[in-house]
Design a protein around this motif. Structure first.
Motif, PDB file in Angstrom:
ATOM      1  N   UNK A 117      40.415  31.352  35.699  1.00 28.11           N
ATOM      2  CA  UNK A 117      39.317  30.576  36.279  1.00 28.11           C
ATOM      3  C   UNK A 117      39.782  29.175  36.685  1.00 28.11           C
ATOM      4  N   UNK A 118      40.506  28.501  35.808  1.00 33.66           N
ATOM      5  CA  UNK A 118      40.964  27.135  36.123  1.00 33.66           C
ATOM      6  C   UNK A 118      41.955  27.124  37.283  1.00 33.66           C
ATOM      7  N   UNK A 119      42.861  28.088  37.293  1.00 34.29           N
ATOM      8  CA  UNK A 119      43.803  28.201  38.407  1.00 34.29           C
ATOM      9  C   UNK A 119      43.048  28.372  39.720  1.00 34.29           C
ATOM     10  N   UNK A 120      42.051  29.245  39.713  1.00 31.84           N
ATOM     11  CA  UNK A 120      41.263  29.467  40.918  1.00 31.84           C
ATOM     12  C   UNK A 120      40.542  28.218  41.384  1.00 31.84           C
ATOM     13  N   UNK A 121      39.957  27.485  40.447  1.00 31.05           N
ATOM     14  CA  UNK A 121      39.216  26.267  40.814  1.00 31.05           C
ATOM     15  C   UNK A 121      40.152  25.196  41.364  1.00 31.05           C
ATOM     16  N   UNK A 122      41.240  24.932  40.651  1.00 30.82           N
ATOM     17  CA  UNK A 122      42.170  23.872  41.065  1.00 30.82           C
ATOM     18  C   UNK A 122      42.804  24.190  42.414  1.00 30.82           C
ATOM     19  N   UNK A 123      43.307  25.409  42.562  1.00 29.61           N
ATOM     20  CA  UNK A 123      44.011  25.754  43.797  1.00 29.61           C
ATOM     21  C   UNK A 123      43.070  25.971  44.971  1.00 29.61           C
ATOM     22  N   UNK A 124      41.805  26.286  44.708  1.00 32.38           N
ATOM     23  CA  UNK A 124      40.838  26.361  45.818  1.00 32.38           C
ATOM     24  C   UNK A 124      40.693  24.987  46.447  1.00 32.38           C
ATOM     25  N   UNK A 125      40.570  23.985  45.613  1.00 26.76           N
ATOM     26  CA  UNK A 125      40.459  22.607  46.118  1.00 26.76           C
ATOM     27  C   UNK A 125      41.736  22.212  46.856  1.00 26.76           C
ATOM     28  N   UNK A 137      43.453  39.082  41.149  1.00 28.93           N
ATOM     29  CA  UNK A 137      41.996  39.215  41.290  1.00 28.93           C
ATOM     30  C   UNK A 137      41.567  40.676  41.224  1.00 28.93           C
ATOM     31  N   UNK A 138      42.345  41.548  41.839  1.00 32.07           N
ATOM     32  CA  UNK A 138      42.015  42.983  41.817  1.00 32.07           C
ATOM     33  C   UNK A 138      42.112  43.511  40.383  1.00 32.07           C
ATOM     34  N   UNK A 139      43.141  43.085  39.648  1.00 32.17           N
ATOM     35  CA  UNK A 139      43.274  43.510  38.247  1.00 32.17           C
ATOM     36  C   UNK A 139      42.103  42.985  37.417  1.00 32.17           C
ATOM     37  N   UNK A 140      41.652  41.775  37.712  1.00 33.03           N
ATOM     38  CA  UNK A 140      40.528  41.214  36.965  1.00 33.03           C
ATOM     39  C   UNK A 140      39.239  41.971  37.289  1.00 33.03           C
ATOM     40  N   UNK A 141      39.083  42.403  38.526  1.00 29.82           N
ATOM     41  CA  UNK A 141      37.917  43.221  38.884  1.00 29.82           C
ATOM     42  C   UNK A 141      37.994  44.570  38.166  1.00 29.82           C
ATOM     43  N   UNK A 142      39.181  45.138  38.077  1.00 34.30           N
ATOM     44  CA  UNK A 142      39.344  46.404  37.352  1.00 34.30           C
ATOM     45  C   UNK A 142      38.987  46.234  35.875  1.00 34.30           C
ATOM     46  N   UNK A 143      39.196  45.043  35.343  1.00 36.89           N
ATOM     47  CA  UNK A 143      38.862  44.767  33.940  1.00 36.89           C
ATOM     48  C   UNK A 143      37.368  44.607  33.699  1.00 36.89           C
ATOM     49  N   UNK A 144      36.556  44.647  34.748  1.00 38.75           N
ATOM     50  CA  UNK A 144      35.104  44.586  34.561  1.00 38.75           C
ATOM     51  C   UNK A 144      34.643  45.773  33.700  1.00 38.75           C
ATOM     52  N   UNK A 147      41.840  32.227  45.739  1.00 35.79           N
ATOM     53  CA  UNK A 147      41.540  31.379  44.586  1.00 35.79           C
ATOM     54  C   UNK A 147      40.051  31.311  44.291  1.00 35.79           C
ATOM     55  N   UNK A 148      39.212  31.405  45.301  1.00 35.65           N
ATOM     56  CA  UNK A 148      37.770  31.510  45.050  1.00 35.65           C
ATOM     57  C   UNK A 148      37.494  32.817  44.303  1.00 35.65           C
ATOM     58  N   UNK A 149      38.169  33.889  44.728  1.00 34.18           N
ATOM     59  CA  UNK A 149      38.000  35.179  44.041  1.00 34.18           C
ATOM     60  C   UNK A 149      38.503  35.086  42.598  1.00 34.18           C
ATOM     61  N   UNK A 150      39.626  34.412  42.389  1.00 31.13           N
ATOM     62  CA  UNK A 150      40.146  34.260  41.026  1.00 31.13           C
ATOM     63  C   UNK A 150      39.175  33.462  40.156  1.00 31.13           C
ATOM     64  N   UNK A 151      38.653  32.361  40.694  1.00 32.53           N
ATOM     65  CA  UNK A 151      37.701  31.548  39.932  1.00 32.53           C
ATOM     66  C   UNK A 151      36.460  32.366  39.606  1.00 32.53           C
ATOM     67  N   UNK A 152      35.960  33.087  40.599  1.00 32.89           N
ATOM     68  CA  UNK A 152      34.749  33.893  40.387  1.00 32.89           C
ATOM     69  C   UNK A 152      34.931  34.979  39.351  1.00 32.89           C
ATOM     70  N   UNK A 153      36.031  35.720  39.445  1.00 28.81           N
ATOM     71  CA  UNK A 153      36.243  36.801  38.480  1.00 28.81           C
ATOM     72  C   UNK A 153      36.542  36.243  37.086  1.00 28.81           C
TER      73      UNK A 153
END
Length: 108
Positions: A54-62, A31-38, A78-84
């Motif tokens: 995004x899909x990993x974040x959604x599935x694993x959040x549930x 997630x931090x790397x994805x934020x850096x990619x902004x 996982x919410x952070x992963x889905x969001x980013x």
């Protein structure tokens, strides 16, 4: 008071003595790397990579809300992963859509 809370965290079934704590903790790196990619230009983003994030974040959040013990660290990462991932996908889609529209206008 604080020591009892720390001891409760330490002895929790998803606490620091288990993989259930450390796996999501290290997953924050994605997630931090994805934020850096902004700051990365949208044309350099990858649809498959961001879709996977995004899909990993959604599935694993549930999943993290239905397992025992509840693992809020896993849920939050996982919410952070889905969001980013969704944000990066929206940047890429907007860029590709506006680029194709501008190219179509330039051809006319």
């Amino acid at each position: 008071m604080a020591t009892s809370k720390l001891q409760a965290l330490w002895n929790h079934p998803a606490g620091p003595k288990t993989i259930h704590f450390w796996a999501p903790t290290f997953k924050w790196g994605i997630s931090i790397a994805n934020v850096a990619d902004f700051a990365k230009p949208p044309e350099k983003l990858s649809y498959p990579q961001q879709l996977a994030v995004a899909c990993t974040g959604i599935v694993w959040s549930r999943y993290s809300t239905v397992i025992t013990p509840k693992n809020w660290n896993l849920f939050s990462v996982n919410v952070a992963m889905a969001g980013t991932g969704l944000y990066q996908l929206s940047r890429k889609i907007r860029h590709d859509y506006s680029s194709s529209t501008e190219a179509d206008v330039a051809k006319e």
